[in-house]
Motif scaffolding. Structure first.
Motif, PDB file in Angstrom:
ATOM      1  N   ASP A 134      43.892  59.019  42.712  1.00 44.53           N
ATOM      2  CA  ASP A 134      43.041  58.783  41.537  1.00 44.53           C
ATOM      3  C   ASP A 134      43.858  58.306  40.349  1.00 44.53           C
ATOM      4  O   ASP A 134      43.464  57.373  39.640  1.00 44.53           O
ATOM      5  CB  ASP A 134      42.289  60.074  41.162  1.00 44.53           C
ATOM      6  CG  ASP A 134      41.196  60.423  42.153  1.00 44.53           C
ATOM      7  OD1 ASP A 134      40.838  59.551  42.972  1.00 44.53           O
ATOM      8  OD2 ASP A 134      40.696  61.566  42.108  1.00 44.53           O
ATOM      9  N   ALA A 135      45.006  58.953  40.131  1.00 42.62           N
ATOM     10  CA  ALA A 135      45.841  58.599  38.980  1.00 42.62           C
ATOM     11  C   ALA A 135      46.334  57.162  39.090  1.00 42.62           C
ATOM     12  O   ALA A 135      46.353  56.416  38.100  1.00 42.62           O
ATOM     13  CB  ALA A 135      47.017  59.565  38.880  1.00 42.62           C
ATOM     14  N   ARG A 136      46.730  56.778  40.301  1.00 42.24           N
ATOM     15  CA  ARG A 136      47.237  55.413  40.479  1.00 42.24           C
ATOM     16  C   ARG A 136      46.129  54.384  40.309  1.00 42.24           C
ATOM     17  O   ARG A 136      46.332  53.332  39.692  1.00 42.24           O
ATOM     18  CB  ARG A 136      47.886  55.274  41.853  1.00 42.24           C
ATOM     19  CG  ARG A 136      48.665  53.989  42.027  1.00 42.24           C
ATOM     20  CD  ARG A 136      49.724  54.138  43.088  1.00 42.24           C
ATOM     21  NE  ARG A 136      49.134  54.579  44.338  1.00 42.24           N
ATOM     22  CZ  ARG A 136      48.483  53.779  45.184  1.00 42.24           C
ATOM     23  NH1 ARG A 136      48.338  52.512  44.865  1.00 42.24           N
ATOM     24  NH2 ARG A 136      47.989  54.235  46.307  1.00 42.24           N
ATOM     25  N   LEU A 137      44.941  54.677  40.839  1.00 39.96           N
ATOM     26  CA  LEU A 137      43.830  53.740  40.710  1.00 39.96           C
ATOM     27  C   LEU A 137      43.360  53.626  39.258  1.00 39.96           C
ATOM     28  O   LEU A 137      42.958  52.553  38.815  1.00 39.96           O
ATOM     29  CB  LEU A 137      42.665  54.172  41.609  1.00 39.96           C
ATOM     30  CG  LEU A 137      42.922  54.080  43.118  1.00 39.96           C
ATOM     31  CD1 LEU A 137      41.701  54.560  43.896  1.00 39.96           C
ATOM     32  CD2 LEU A 137      43.268  52.652  43.529  1.00 39.96           C
ATOM     33  N   GLU A 138      43.421  54.734  38.520  1.00 42.88           N
ATOM     34  CA  GLU A 138      42.991  54.715  37.124  1.00 42.88           C
ATOM     35  C   GLU A 138      43.958  53.925  36.236  1.00 42.88           C
ATOM     36  O   GLU A 138      43.590  53.475  35.157  1.00 42.88           O
ATOM     37  CB  GLU A 138      42.847  56.147  36.604  1.00 42.88           C
ATOM     38  CG  GLU A 138      41.608  56.855  37.144  1.00 42.88           C
ATOM     39  CD  GLU A 138      41.569  58.316  36.761  1.00 42.88           C
ATOM     40  OE1 GLU A 138      42.415  58.738  35.935  1.00 42.88           O
ATOM     41  OE2 GLU A 138      40.697  59.033  37.286  1.00 42.88           O
ATOM     42  N   VAL A 144      25.896  51.932  46.739  1.00 41.81           N
ATOM     43  CA  VAL A 144      26.594  50.645  46.678  1.00 41.81           C
ATOM     44  C   VAL A 144      27.502  50.596  45.446  1.00 41.81           C
ATOM     45  O   VAL A 144      28.620  50.072  45.500  1.00 41.81           O
ATOM     46  CB  VAL A 144      25.584  49.477  46.665  1.00 41.81           C
ATOM     47  CG1 VAL A 144      26.266  48.165  46.326  1.00 41.81           C
ATOM     48  CG2 VAL A 144      24.902  49.365  48.021  1.00 41.81           C
ATOM     49  N   ILE A 145      27.036  51.155  44.330  1.00 39.73           N
ATOM     50  CA  ILE A 145      27.874  51.222  43.128  1.00 39.73           C
ATOM     51  C   ILE A 145      29.111  52.069  43.406  1.00 39.73           C
ATOM     52  O   ILE A 145      30.230  51.709  43.037  1.00 39.73           O
ATOM     53  CB  ILE A 145      27.075  51.796  41.938  1.00 39.73           C
ATOM     54  CG1 ILE A 145      25.964  50.833  41.525  1.00 39.73           C
ATOM     55  CG2 ILE A 145      27.997  52.073  40.754  1.00 39.73           C
ATOM     56  CD1 ILE A 145      24.987  51.411  40.508  1.00 39.73           C
ATOM     57  N   ALA A 146      28.919  53.212  44.088  1.00 40.07           N
ATOM     58  CA  ALA A 146      30.054  54.075  44.440  1.00 40.07           C
ATOM     59  C   ALA A 146      31.062  53.318  45.297  1.00 40.07           C
ATOM     60  O   ALA A 146      32.279  53.412  45.089  1.00 40.07           O
ATOM     61  CB  ALA A 146      29.553  55.314  45.175  1.00 40.07           C
ATOM     62  N   MET A 147      30.568  52.537  46.264  1.00 39.12           N
ATOM     63  CA  MET A 147      31.462  51.767  47.126  1.00 39.12           C
ATOM     64  C   MET A 147      32.217  50.711  46.324  1.00 39.12           C
ATOM     65  O   MET A 147      33.413  50.487  46.526  1.00 39.12           O
ATOM     66  CB  MET A 147      30.661  51.107  48.246  1.00 39.12           C
ATOM     67  CG  MET A 147      31.527  50.385  49.267  1.00 39.12           C
ATOM     68  SD  MET A 147      30.558  49.629  50.594  1.00 39.12           S
ATOM     69  CE  MET A 147      29.859  51.093  51.352  1.00 39.12           C
ATOM     70  N   ALA A 148      31.522  50.066  45.385  1.00 37.67           N
ATOM     71  CA  ALA A 148      32.159  49.040  44.557  1.00 37.67           C
ATOM     72  C   ALA A 148      33.260  49.630  43.677  1.00 37.67           C
ATOM     73  O   ALA A 148      34.202  48.935  43.305  1.00 37.67           O
ATOM     74  CB  ALA A 148      31.107  48.344  43.698  1.00 37.67           C
ATOM     75  N   LEU A 149      33.136  50.926  43.367  1.00 41.63           N
ATOM     76  CA  LEU A 149      34.119  51.590  42.512  1.00 41.63           C
ATOM     77  C   LEU A 149      35.223  52.282  43.307  1.00 41.63           C
ATOM     78  O   LEU A 149      36.114  52.894  42.723  1.00 41.63           O
ATOM     79  CB  LEU A 149      33.419  52.639  41.642  1.00 41.63           C
ATOM     80  CG  LEU A 149      32.399  52.114  40.625  1.00 41.63           C
ATOM     81  CD1 LEU A 149      31.630  53.281  40.024  1.00 41.63           C
ATOM     82  CD2 LEU A 149      33.091  51.313  39.544  1.00 41.63           C
ATOM     83  N   SER A 150      35.164  52.181  44.628  1.00 40.67           N
ATOM     84  CA  SER A 150      36.059  52.969  45.478  1.00 40.67           C
ATOM     85  C   SER A 150      37.541  52.725  45.185  1.00 40.67           C
ATOM     86  O   SER A 150      38.359  53.624  45.308  1.00 40.67           O
ATOM     87  CB  SER A 150      35.757  52.700  46.954  1.00 40.67           C
ATOM     88  OG  SER A 150      35.935  51.325  47.263  1.00 40.67           O
ATOM     89  N   LEU A 151      37.899  51.497  44.796  1.00 42.29           N
ATOM     90  CA  LEU A 151      39.298  51.165  44.511  1.00 42.29           C
ATOM     91  C   LEU A 151      39.528  50.827  43.044  1.00 42.29           C
ATOM     92  O   LEU A 151      40.555  50.274  42.676  1.00 42.29           O
ATOM     93  CB  LEU A 151      39.740  49.991  45.396  1.00 42.29           C
ATOM     94  CG  LEU A 151      39.800  50.344  46.890  1.00 42.29           C
ATOM     95  CD1 LEU A 151      39.739  49.095  47.743  1.00 42.29           C
ATOM     96  CD2 LEU A 151      41.048  51.148  47.191  1.00 42.29           C
ATOM     97  N   ASN A 152      38.520  51.164  42.208  1.00 39.29           N
ATOM     98  CA  ASN A 152      38.617  50.934  40.763  1.00 39.29           C
ATOM     99  C   ASN A 152      39.024  49.500  40.443  1.00 39.29           C
ATOM    100  O   ASN A 152      39.960  49.243  39.673  1.00 39.29           O
ATOM    101  CB  ASN A 152      39.604  51.911  40.123  1.00 39.29           C
ATOM    102  CG  ASN A 152      39.384  52.045  38.626  1.00 39.29           C
ATOM    103  OD1 ASN A 152      38.302  51.763  38.118  1.00 39.29           O
ATOM    104  ND2 ASN A 152      40.396  52.485  37.912  1.00 39.29           N
TER     105      ASN A 152
END
Length: 358
Positions: free
Chosen positions: A9-13, A176-184
């Motif tokens: 999470d920290a790296r993706l953020e 679908v929104i959750a999937m789109a945000l999966s890798l930030n």
């Protein structure tokens, strides 16, 4: 391998939002009757962390822009121009480079969630697959991230084990929104994300997208035919008509004081909030229809529907003129805009023939 969800999470953020530059984008679909020229010379910029609204009626090319950015157009489609994402041209990338960019730097929320989800794979596994394709993490860590994404969009994590047909339309859209945000991803493309949903669910979905965009500071392009959604959610707007951008600029300026006759017509076709005691003006439709893009007309493409059309409009294509404060307008009669705006809220203005006011 990242050894915990916290590290992931920290790296993706820490991922930065992206900058997008589109220049002279042209898209032509191959049909039995020849090429359909869906986009013709689209130019726009998207600054990091900002939200751009693409607005216009059905068939104007909004969704084609999104598909071109994701390189999801049918085989045989002609695409030219330049689409630079943080300086790298998406249109020049090979398939391997493109796979690294999709979902990782640019992701998509489609207008038909049921068609974008695999009906025979549980939703959790679909989100996990997108994470594992780009991140060296265990499946357990990827699943933990999927659970947190479901919580972010207002869904119960236990429902990750269910299949798309077990979700309502609004829940599928959230998934679908959750999937789109999966890798930030630095750029989120939202293509008519509230289509076919009831008004309450539309508001909830857009509230989720707004919350996420504000929290993560992602860049976003919102594709819609609803001016109200653009007013509530976007920093800048580009108004499209028949494959071209006819007006663009800051949302408040374009929507409050539109300068292109088509934008003025759209403004009058949507209900507006009024001050107490104000009389609600009638909704006025724009007569006519989009031109045939198998054989686009010479000159301005709005000429057959525009009360201001004159001889020059059928002879010369107007250029998108750069004005002050970031405004751009493509109209030969932009000097008559203020005069036209005062009579455009009367239905008879749009009922008369094209060019009758010049």
């Amino acid at each position: 391998m990242t050894n915990s969800k916290t590290n992931l999470d920290a790296r993706l953020e820490r991922k930065p939002s992206v900058e997008l530059s589109v220049r002279d984008l042209k898209v032509s679909y191959r049909t039995r009757n020849g090429y359909f020229h869906a986009l013709d010379g689209i130019d726009f910029d998207l600054q990091p962390g900002s939200v751009l609204g693409l607005v216009g009626e059905s068939g104007c090319g909004k969704s084609t822009v999104v598909k071109a950015l994701m390189r999801l157009l049918p085989e045989g489609t002609k695409v030219t121009g330049e689409v630079k994402l943080d300086g790298d041209d998406l249109l020049a990338m090979g398939q391997s480079e493109l796979r690294d960019v999709r979902w990782n730097k640019i992701s998509l929320v489609t207008q038909s969630a049921m068609n974008s989800l695999d009906p025979v794979v549980c939703i959790g596994d679909q989100i996990v697959e997108s994470i594992l394709a780009h991140e060296k993490v265990s499946k357990d860590i990827a699943w933990e991230r999927a659970e947190s994404l479901f919580e972010l969009v207002g869904l119960l994590p236990k429902r990750l084990h269910e299949f798309p047909h077990q979700f309502s339309g609004g829940m599928r859209q959230r998934a679908v929104i959750a999937m789109a945000l999966s890798l930030n991803a630095g750029l989120l493309l939202a293509d008519e994300p509230t289509t076919a949903l009831d008004p309450i669910m539309q508001d909830q979905i857009m509230a989720s997208i707004r919350k996420i965009q504000e929290m993560l500071k992602r860049s976003m392009i919102l594709v819609t035919h609803d001016i109200g959604l653009v007013a509530e959610n976007c920093d800048t707007v580009a108004v499209m008509y028949a494959g071209k951008i006819v007006e663009a600029g800051p949302v408040q300026e374009v929507l409050v004081s539109p300068e292109h006759p088509y934008t003025i017509g759209l403004h009058n076709a949507f209900p507006r909030m009024l001050e107490e005691g104000q009389e609600r003006p009638p909704l006025i439709s724009i007569a006519g229809s989009l031109p045939n893009l198998l054989d686009p007309p010479k000159g301005c493409r709005f000429q057959n529907r525009c009360p201001l059309a004159s001889e020059i409009c059928s002879a010369e294509e107007p250029t998108l003129i750069q004005k002050s404060n970031g405004r751009r307008v493509a109209c030969h009669h932009v000097d008559k805009t203020e005069q036209f705006r005062t009579i455009a809220n009367k239905s008879e203005t749009w009922a008369i023939g094209a060019g009758d006011l010049t």
